[in-house]
Design a protein around this motif. Sequence first.
Motif, short mmCIF file in Angstrom:
data_model
loop_
_atom_site.label_atom_id
_atom_site.label_comp_id
_atom_site.label_asym_id
_atom_site.label_seq_id
_atom_site.Cartn_x
_atom_site.Cartn_y
_atom_site.Cartn_z
N LYS A 161 -14.26 34.24 -9.37
CA LYS A 161 -14.73 34.10 -10.75
C LYS A 161 -16.13 33.51 -10.71
O LYS A 161 -16.35 32.44 -10.13
CB LYS A 161 -13.80 33.21 -11.56
CG LYS A 161 -14.23 33.11 -13.00
CD LYS A 161 -13.20 32.41 -13.83
CE LYS A 161 -13.71 32.37 -15.26
NZ LYS A 161 -12.69 32.10 -16.21
N THR B 133 -19.24 32.13 -12.96
CA THR B 133 -19.76 31.68 -14.24
C THR B 133 -21.28 31.75 -14.13
O THR B 133 -21.85 31.29 -13.13
CB THR B 133 -19.31 30.24 -14.53
OG1 THR B 133 -17.88 30.22 -14.56
CG2 THR B 133 -19.85 29.75 -15.86
N GLU C 7 -8.51 31.64 -5.19
CA GLU C 7 -9.63 32.38 -5.79
C GLU C 7 -10.85 31.47 -5.86
O GLU C 7 -10.77 30.33 -6.32
CB GLU C 7 -9.27 32.85 -7.20
CG GLU C 7 -10.39 33.59 -7.90
CD GLU C 7 -10.03 34.01 -9.31
OE1 GLU C 7 -10.27 35.17 -9.64
OE2 GLU C 7 -9.54 33.17 -10.09
N HIS D 211 -14.22 30.00 -7.32
CA HIS D 211 -14.90 29.79 -8.60
C HIS D 211 -16.28 29.24 -8.26
O HIS D 211 -16.39 28.22 -7.58
CB HIS D 211 -14.13 28.78 -9.46
CG HIS D 211 -12.84 29.30 -9.98
ND1 HIS D 211 -12.55 29.36 -11.32
CD2 HIS D 211 -11.75 29.81 -9.36
CE1 HIS D 211 -11.35 29.87 -11.48
NE2 HIS D 211 -10.84 30.15 -10.30
N PRO E 211 -18.29 35.19 -18.22
CA PRO E 211 -17.98 35.06 -16.79
C PRO E 211 -17.64 36.43 -16.20
O PRO E 211 -17.20 37.34 -16.92
CB PRO E 211 -16.76 34.14 -16.77
CG PRO E 211 -16.80 33.42 -18.08
CD PRO E 211 -17.42 34.38 -19.05
N THR F 47 -15.45 38.46 -13.20
CA THR F 47 -14.40 38.42 -12.20
C THR F 47 -14.69 39.52 -11.19
O THR F 47 -14.81 40.69 -11.55
CB THR F 47 -13.01 38.64 -12.83
OG1 THR F 47 -12.78 37.58 -13.78
CG2 THR F 47 -11.92 38.61 -11.78
#
Length: 97
Positions: A2, A4, A56, A58, A78, A80
């Motif tokens: 993910k 951002t 995962e 981030h 964001p 993915t």
Amino acid sequence: MKITLTPQLRQQALVLERVGSVMTCNGVATDLAAYTATPEAPHDWIVGQPEQVSGEWHVTIVLPHGAEAPEATRFPEPITVTADGPVTLPPHDAPAD
């Protein structure tokens, strides 16, 4: 993974690629598993410390944009990323007429 995005007015555009835990920002590869964010040596593109949550990654990345960037770039959602390869980013600036 993910991602951002943190928009920032910059002339230089960003080319982003992911292979496993390695993020390549404009040709410079950084293994997120070995990366430690420090105030003494900040990364040009990675903001803060990347972390793994339930397997995962981030990570927060600076999203450079031009003065005429569209709203999707100035206020990005964001991203993915589920596969290795280039990461599609919002456009750096408004398209030329």
